[in-house]
Scaffold this active site. Structure first.
Site: not given
Ligand code: NAD
Ligand code: LMR
Length: 364
Positions: A192, A220
């Site tokens: 962000d 977030h």
């Molecule tokens: P994704 O679904 O592509 O990958 C998630 C992975 O986590 C998968 O491979 C899944 O098998 C694995 N997983 C599920 N449960 C698990 C466990 N108990 N232990 C270990 N691994 C496990 O998702 P992504 O796009 O890589 O996003 C991951 C996370 O990050 C999501 O929660 C998403 O919302 C979050 N995210 C946060 C931000 C931020 O700025 N904070 C930004 C983008 C995404």
């Molecule tokens: C983001 O900010 O891009 C991630 O947290 C994904 C979402 O759920 O918005």
């Protein structure tokens, strides 16, 4: 006689080599002791963010170009084959900094001895969902993984929670891993922060590296408060406050806030997947600045446990502007908070308190 000449020649050759090569080797750094590898855990390593993040770490974007790493990659059994594929690619990338790869579906093995834990594993939100809608699926994961980190990670392990709802997952991790110092548990709002810098850079048509000191307050989520009241742009005439440079003063209180708050949802709409490349980059930025320090005069945003600063309830994982030095973060103190900002900061506090209650009800 011939033997004597050969003997003298061998001695001279050795001495010349020592005399000439030592300074060269010293200058080139060959004689410097190599740093000990740092063990970095990435959970959810077979997922989208994992796939973008692992090569960044392997090439030094997180801990520096001279810091060897041992990568610990965790995913769940249904993703074991994909995880193995990530490991094979990592081996094929032949990165000199990578001194080992542990790819596993065993959480205890994954956490064993790790110095840094980047917690990405979880269920991502889909179109139309709020981040807290993935709460019930993700908080129980964070409770279990808290125990594994507590038992197996290095005592000074630094934790970054990326998976949503990131602040509340970090709060659960903190509560269920009481022996990890609260100061060592953080959540990602650097994405962000970077989005806010980028919006200002586009608006003012300046280089993004010339913009600094925006702040992301709170969660977030779409209640976060991106605050550019204290932001600065470096111009040919020196440093200028961002609010002074904007012809349209209302932009900072309206469109700017909305765009940053809703950027994640916009990306999901466009990609049908949540942000991954920018999220991985932000995770590297977060850890790099935390471990190696923020540049002088520049602050960043991190979700950290509140010590009551700015009236935020103690113990909540709340995003603040921070500076980092010697591996420690400190909240930037003394910023003027006007009524508009106060209301926004309270709204996001309220949501975090509601999320906390919801998280506990999911765990009950
Ligand atoms: P994704 O679904 O592509 O990958 C998630 C992975 O986590 C998968 O491979 C899944 O098998 C694995 N997983 C599920 N449960 C698990 C466990 N108990 N232990 C270990 N691994 C496990 O998702 P992504 O796009 O890589 O996003 C991951 C996370 O990050 C999501 O929660 C998403 O919302 C979050 N995210 C946060 C931000 C931020 O700025 N904070 C930004 C983008 C995404
Ligand atoms: C983001 O900010 O891009 C991630 O947290 C994904 C979402 O759920 O918005």
């Amino acid at each position: 006689m011939l033997e004597f000449i050969l003997w003298v020649r061998a001695i001279l050759y050795t001495w010349c080599n020592l005399l000439l090569q030592s300074p060269y080797r010293y200058i080139m750094g060959y004689n410097k002791a190599e740093k000990q590898p740092v063990r970095v855990l990435v959970t959810g390593a077979a997922g989208q963010i994992g796939y973008a993040l692992v090569p960044m770490i392997a090439r030094g974007a997180m801990l520096g170009a001279d810091q060897p790493v041992i990568l610990h990659l965790l995913d769940i059994p249904p993703a074991a084959a994909a995880l193995n594929g990530v490991k094979m690619e990592l081996v094929d990338a032949a990165c000199p900094l990578v001194k080992g790869v542990v790819a596993t579906t065993d959480v205890a093995e994954a956490c064993s001895g790790v110095n840094i834990a980047v917690m990405v594993g979880g269920f991502p939100r889909k179109v139309g969902m709020e981040r807290k809608d993935v709460m019930s699926r993700n908080v129980s994961i964070y409770k279990d993984q808290a125990s594994a980190l507590e038992q197996h990670a290095a005592a000074d392990c630094k934790v970054l929670v990326v998976a949503n709802p990131a602040n509340t997952n970090a709060l659960i991790l903190k509560e269920f891993a009481p022996s990890i110092p609260a100061h060592n548990i953080t959540s990602l709002t650097r994405l962000d922060h970077n989005r806010a810098l980028a919006q200002i850079s586009e608006r003012l048509n300046v280089d993004v590296s010339d913009v600094k000191n925006v702040a992301i307050w709170g969660n977030h989520s779409s209640t976060q408060y991106p605050d550019a009241n204290h932001a600065i742009v470096t111009t040919n005439q020196g440093e200028r406050p961002v609010p002074e440079l904007l012809a349209d003063g209302e932009w900072l209180r309206g469109e700017f806030i909305k765009v940053v708050q809703e950027r994640g949802a916009e990306i999901i709409k466009a990609r049908k997947l949540s942000s991954a490349m920018s999220a991985a980059g932000a995770a590297c930025d977060h850890i790099r600045d935390w471990v190696l320090g923020t540049p002088k005069g520049r602050w960043v945003s991190m979700g950290v446990h509140s010590d009551g600063s700015y009236g935020v309830p103690s113990g909540l994982i709340y995003s603040f502007p921070v500076t980092c030095e010697m591996g420690q973060w400190n909240v930037v103190q003394g910023l003027h908070i006007d009524e508009f900002s106060r209301a926004k900061m309270e709204a996001t506090t309220k949501e975090l308190l509601e999320e906390k209650a919801l998280a506990y009800s999911c765990l009950a």
